[in-house]
Enzyme design. Sequence first.
Site, PDB file in Angstrom:
ATOM      1  N   ASP A 142     -26.496 -28.798  50.294  1.00 17.88           N
ATOM      2  CA  ASP A 142     -25.647 -27.678  50.714  1.00 17.88           C
ATOM      3  C   ASP A 142     -24.736 -27.224  49.573  1.00 17.88           C
ATOM      4  OD1 ASP A 142     -24.265 -25.832  52.223  1.00 17.88           O
ATOM      5  OD2 ASP A 142     -23.121 -27.307  53.375  1.00 17.88           O
ATOM      6  N   ASP A 161     -20.528 -23.702  59.424  1.00 17.13           N
ATOM      7  CA  ASP A 161     -19.516 -24.341  58.569  1.00 17.13           C
ATOM      8  C   ASP A 161     -18.141 -24.274  59.219  1.00 17.13           C
ATOM      9  OD1 ASP A 161     -20.920 -25.219  56.184  1.00 17.13           O
ATOM     10  OD2 ASP A 161     -21.329 -23.095  55.826  1.00 17.13           O
TER      11      ASP A 161
END
Length: 218
Positions: free
Chosen positions: A178, A38
């Site tokens: 996600d 991320d």
Amino acid sequence: MRERSVLLNPSILASDFTEIKNTLDLIASLDLDYVHLDVMDGSFVPNITFGPKFIRDMRKLSDLVFDAHLMIDNPEKYIKAFADAGCDIITIHKEATRHLNRALTMIRDEGKEVGLAINPSTSVLEIENELMNVDYVMVMSVNPGFGGQAFIPQSLKKIKLLDDMRRAEGYEFRIMVDGGVGLKNHIALKEAGADILITGEAFFRSSDKASFIEEMES
Ligand code: DX5
Ligand code: ZN
């Protein structure tokens, strides 16, 4: 790589970065193939993580598939840097660029797999014109920026619609989901059509990771 009906990609956001080598080894030892990275810029999202330098260094430590999720504005400026750093999949946000087709094409031209993410309030219909050009569509089931948030239930409808659209058109993209994914929602997500479940907190907080994976992937 094993064939699985659904894949589990751990997000290192929920891990201790000073332990990164152990984390990557742990993921590989559990027979998982992907790791979710991320990247946050403090502009597109209200948080900052790491950039290409950290990914390049991780690349030396691991053969896992690097699934980079770029939560950054104007990703086209940095696609080459992330490709050179060793990312295998590069996912950018629809909301982060004015020239989505150009940015997606840049990822393809770098020889990387192409991912397109949409925020919770973005409709699947807004990316209809790019569905034939991507390998992955990532449905964000939280507002991006932080781990450990609650799953937003209307994400399920978006996944179903994407699944219907790919069947109708014969597209081959895979659906990633996600945010807030875990044992409370994995069955509904799979039924809706998700192929890849990204999980941060639920994975790293689980005391028996092998059974967690087995349950999530079953
Ligand atoms: C959120 C990130 C997610 C996050 C998922 O902005 O894109 O990948 O790490 O973490 P959990 O599973 O804790 O919601
Ligand atoms: Zn992510």
